[in-house]
Design an enzyme around this catalytic site. Structure first.
Site, PDB file in Angstrom:
ATOM      1  N   THR A  11      42.709  38.133  30.368  1.00 22.32           N
ATOM      2  CA  THR A  11      41.669  38.904  29.657  1.00 22.32           C
ATOM      3  C   THR A  11      42.006  40.384  29.532  1.00 22.32           C
ATOM      4  O   THR A  11      41.268  41.120  28.881  1.00 22.32           O
ATOM      5  CB  THR A  11      40.317  38.781  30.386  1.00 22.32           C
ATOM      6  OG1 THR A  11      40.493  39.239  31.740  1.00 22.32           O
ATOM      7  CG2 THR A  11      39.791  37.362  30.393  1.00 22.32           C
ATOM      8  N   SER A 139      54.514  43.127  43.058  1.00 22.28           N
ATOM      9  CA  SER A 139      54.313  44.562  42.853  1.00 22.28           C
ATOM     10  C   SER A 139      55.315  45.324  43.703  1.00 22.28           C
ATOM     11  O   SER A 139      55.799  44.804  44.715  1.00 22.28           O
ATOM     12  CB  SER A 139      52.897  44.959  43.288  1.00 22.28           C
ATOM     13  OG  SER A 139      52.764  46.367  43.328  1.00 22.28           O
ATOM     14  N   TYR A 152      46.066  45.770  50.065  1.00 19.03           N
ATOM     15  CA  TYR A 152      46.694  45.408  48.779  1.00 19.03           C
ATOM     16  C   TYR A 152      48.194  45.184  48.988  1.00 19.03           C
ATOM     17  O   TYR A 152      48.747  44.174  48.527  1.00 19.03           O
ATOM     18  CB  TYR A 152      46.439  46.490  47.710  1.00 19.03           C
ATOM     19  CG  TYR A 152      47.115  46.161  46.398  1.00 19.03           C
ATOM     20  CD1 TYR A 152      46.720  45.048  45.651  1.00 19.03           C
ATOM     21  CD2 TYR A 152      48.171  46.936  45.909  1.00 19.03           C
ATOM     22  CE1 TYR A 152      47.360  44.720  44.451  1.00 19.03           C
ATOM     23  CE2 TYR A 152      48.808  46.624  44.716  1.00 19.03           C
ATOM     24  CZ  TYR A 152      48.400  45.514  43.990  1.00 19.03           C
ATOM     25  OH  TYR A 152      49.036  45.192  42.812  1.00 19.03           O
ATOM     26  N   PRO A 182      56.320  45.078  39.416  1.00 18.77           N
ATOM     27  CA  PRO A 182      56.242  46.336  38.673  1.00 18.77           C
ATOM     28  C   PRO A 182      55.786  47.511  39.541  1.00 18.77           C
ATOM     29  O   PRO A 182      55.031  47.343  40.492  1.00 18.77           O
ATOM     30  CB  PRO A 182      55.185  46.050  37.594  1.00 18.77           C
ATOM     31  CG  PRO A 182      54.902  44.583  37.653  1.00 18.77           C
ATOM     32  CD  PRO A 182      55.227  44.156  39.048  1.00 18.77           C
TER      33      PRO A 182
HETATM   34  P1  NDP Z   1      44.133  44.325  34.792  1.00 20.70           P
HETATM   35  O1  NDP Z   1      42.991  44.768  35.641  1.00 20.70           O
HETATM   36  O2  NDP Z   1      44.309  44.963  33.462  1.00 20.70           O
HETATM   37  O3  NDP Z   1      44.120  42.742  34.633  1.00 20.70           O
HETATM   38  C1  NDP Z   1      43.867  41.913  35.731  1.00 20.70           C
HETATM   39  C2  NDP Z   1      43.620  40.496  35.265  1.00 20.70           C
HETATM   40  O4  NDP Z   1      43.382  39.671  36.433  1.00 20.70           O
HETATM   41  C3  NDP Z   1      42.376  40.383  34.385  1.00 20.70           C
HETATM   42  O5  NDP Z   1      42.659  39.504  33.328  1.00 20.70           O
HETATM   43  C4  NDP Z   1      41.337  39.765  35.310  1.00 20.70           C
HETATM   44  O6  NDP Z   1      40.462  38.923  34.551  1.00 20.70           O
HETATM   45  C5  NDP Z   1      42.211  38.907  36.226  1.00 20.70           C
HETATM   46  N1  NDP Z   1      41.517  38.629  37.489  1.00 20.70           N
HETATM   47  C6  NDP Z   1      41.197  39.492  38.470  1.00 20.70           C
HETATM   48  N2  NDP Z   1      40.499  38.858  39.433  1.00 20.70           N
HETATM   49  C7  NDP Z   1      40.380  37.558  39.033  1.00 20.70           C
HETATM   50  C8  NDP Z   1      39.760  36.416  39.582  1.00 20.70           C
HETATM   51  N3  NDP Z   1      39.107  36.451  40.764  1.00 20.70           N
HETATM   52  N4  NDP Z   1      39.820  35.244  38.914  1.00 20.70           N
HETATM   53  C9  NDP Z   1      40.476  35.186  37.741  1.00 20.70           C
HETATM   54  N5  NDP Z   1      41.072  36.219  37.160  1.00 20.70           N
HETATM   55  C10 NDP Z   1      41.019  37.405  37.795  1.00 20.70           C
HETATM   56  O7  NDP Z   1      45.429  44.605  35.697  1.00 20.70           O
HETATM   57  P2  NDP Z   1      46.995  44.304  35.464  1.00 20.70           P
HETATM   58  O8  NDP Z   1      47.230  43.649  34.174  1.00 20.70           O
HETATM   59  O9  NDP Z   1      47.705  45.543  35.789  1.00 20.70           O
HETATM   60  O10 NDP Z   1      47.244  43.292  36.670  1.00 20.70           O
HETATM   61  C11 NDP Z   1      47.901  42.062  36.524  1.00 20.70           C
HETATM   62  C12 NDP Z   1      48.732  41.799  37.777  1.00 20.70           C
HETATM   63  O11 NDP Z   1      49.748  42.791  37.879  1.00 20.70           O
HETATM   64  C13 NDP Z   1      47.956  41.854  39.086  1.00 20.70           C
HETATM   65  O12 NDP Z   1      48.390  40.803  39.922  1.00 20.70           O
HETATM   66  C14 NDP Z   1      48.352  43.211  39.667  1.00 20.70           C
HETATM   67  O13 NDP Z   1      48.257  43.233  41.070  1.00 20.70           O
HETATM   68  C15 NDP Z   1      49.787  43.293  39.196  1.00 20.70           C
HETATM   69  N6  NDP Z   1      50.388  44.619  39.167  1.00 20.70           N
HETATM   70  C16 NDP Z   1      49.833  45.638  38.442  1.00 20.70           C
HETATM   71  C17 NDP Z   1      50.433  46.883  38.426  1.00 20.70           C
HETATM   72  C18 NDP Z   1      49.836  48.041  37.717  1.00 20.70           C
HETATM   73  O14 NDP Z   1      50.237  49.189  38.012  1.00 20.70           O
HETATM   74  N7  NDP Z   1      48.948  47.849  36.772  1.00 20.70           N
HETATM   75  C19 NDP Z   1      51.694  47.103  39.129  1.00 20.70           C
HETATM   76  C20 NDP Z   1      52.174  45.981  39.869  1.00 20.70           C
HETATM   77  C21 NDP Z   1      51.558  44.786  39.852  1.00 20.70           C
HETATM   78  P3  NDP Z   1      38.875  38.826  34.738  1.00 20.70           P
HETATM   79  O15 NDP Z   1      38.409  40.148  35.282  1.00 20.70           O
HETATM   80  O16 NDP Z   1      38.374  38.520  33.364  1.00 20.70           O
HETATM   81  O17 NDP Z   1      38.696  37.690  35.680  1.00 20.70           O
HETATM   82  C1  8X3 Z   2      50.266  48.286  41.527  1.00 16.54           C
HETATM   83  C2  8X3 Z   2      51.239  49.383  41.783  1.00 16.54           C
HETATM   84  O1  8X3 Z   2      51.806  51.320  43.363  1.00 16.54           O
HETATM   85  O2  8X3 Z   2      49.466  51.067  42.678  1.00 16.54           O
HETATM   86  O3  8X3 Z   2      50.642  47.116  42.162  1.00 16.54           O
HETATM   87  O4  8X3 Z   2      50.444  49.554  44.260  1.00 16.54           O
HETATM   88  S1  8X3 Z   2      50.708  50.361  43.100  1.00 16.54           S
END
Ligand code: NDP
Ligand code: 8X3
Length: 251
Positions: A11, A139, A152, A182
């Site tokens: 999403t 991550s 986290y 990432p």
């Molecule tokens: P967003 O917040 O933009 O997206 C997170 C997604 O996870 C949403 O689609 C949300 O959907 C879904 N989600 C969260 N909780 C639940 C749940 N309980 N059940 C189902 N779906 C869930 O963040 P990102 O796109 O950045 O994150 C994606 C992944 O990347 C994560 O695992 C994050 O830890 C990882 N990541 C992100 C980084 C960053 O800097 N952004 C760096 C490293 C890793 P909805 O709320 O509709 O359920």
């Molecule tokens: C997301 C990157 O550095 O905020 O996983 O943990 S950081």
């Protein structure tokens, strides 16, 4: 016949960018997340722009019974070629002595237990049809530990470990397993972490160019499109301006 990818957390952010890119590459998609309105809108757009088939499942990955609803999909949809374990989040940034235990539970239940519930169901489908590829979104927080990142970081270290465990356990079934880790990606991640505080979230990305969700989607596409005999086990990807979780070149 088109390949099928199942993407959790489609999403927003990385999951949504992957959905668009794999649709462009003619994959049929199973998209999951909690926000049904967003899943509906995304599915409608991808079907009309790319002519692919999309199946959406509104589910909270923390809820085992909801995840097991995946089993109600028809046998055609269970021939999943690619699982992107992306759903995840961080909540809060406080020292271990004062962090919210509720936030800790949500992170552990989502990032570790949710990923396991989905993997158990889908890996069995892959075993049945004799191939598949699981891509886990870890991550930099799973490689390093930073101030107030405690729980986290621990959940992402768990993803790093589970990624290795899956590769070993699923080796006899010829299932590829990859983790992509990432650094800072400009998505809704920080807004979620800081519970809607947009100003605080924006400051995370001030003064440098972070990665964009599209950068991660393109990297995942590269990983997923290697020949059958090639697997990328583990990949760390950072903005050029970021050397570690605590070394950022802000200008
Ligand atoms: P967003 O917040 O933009 O997206 C997170 C997604 O996870 C949403 O689609 C949300 O959907 C879904 N989600 C969260 N909780 C639940 C749940 N309980 N059940 C189902 N779906 C869930 O963040 P990102 O796109 O950045 O994150 C994606 C992944 O990347 C994560 O695992 C994050 O830890 C990882 N990541 C992100 C980084 C960053 O800097 N952004 C760096 C490293 C890793 P909805 O709320 O509709 O359920
Ligand atoms: C997301 C990157 O550095 O905020 O996983 O943990 S950081």
């Amino acid at each position: 016949m088109s390949k099928i990818a199942l993407i959790t957390g489609a999403t927003a952010g990385i999951g949504e960018a992957c959905a668009s890119l794999f649709a462009q590459q003619n994959y049929d998609l199973i998209l999951t997340g909690r926000r049904k309105d967003r899943l509906d809108a995304l599915a409608e757009r991808l079907v009309s722009e790319y002519g692919i088939r999309v199946n959406i499942l509104t589910m909270d990955v923390r809820n085992k019974e909801e995840v097991e609803k995946l089993e109600t999909l028809s046998s055609d949809w269970k021939k999943v070629d690619l699982l992107i374990n992306n759903a995840g989040l961080s909540l809060g940034m406080d020292p271990i002595n004062s962090g919210s235990t509720t936030d800790w539970e949500v992170m552990i239940d989502t990032n570790i237990k949710g990923l396991l519930y989905v993997t158990k169901v889908v890996s069995n489908w892959m075993i049945q049809h004799g191939s598949g590829h699981i891509i886990n979104i870890g991550s930099i927080a799973g490689k390093e530990t930073y101030l107030n990142g405690n729980v986290y970081c621990a959940t992402k270290h768990a993803v790093d470990s589970l990624n290795k465990a899956m590769r070993i356990d699923l080796l006899p079934h010829k299932i590829k397993v990859t983790a992509i880790h990432p650094g800072a990606v400009d998505t809704e991640f920080s807004e979620v972490r800081f519970k809607g505080d947009k100003d605080r979230a924006k400051k995370v990305y001030d003064g440098y160019e972070p990665l964009h969700a599209q950068d991660i989607a393109e990297t995942i596409w590269f990983i997923a499109s290697r020949p059958a005999h090639v697997n990328i086990n583990d990949l760390l990807i950072m903005p050029t301006a970021q050397a570690s979780t605590s070394h950022l070149l802000r200008e």
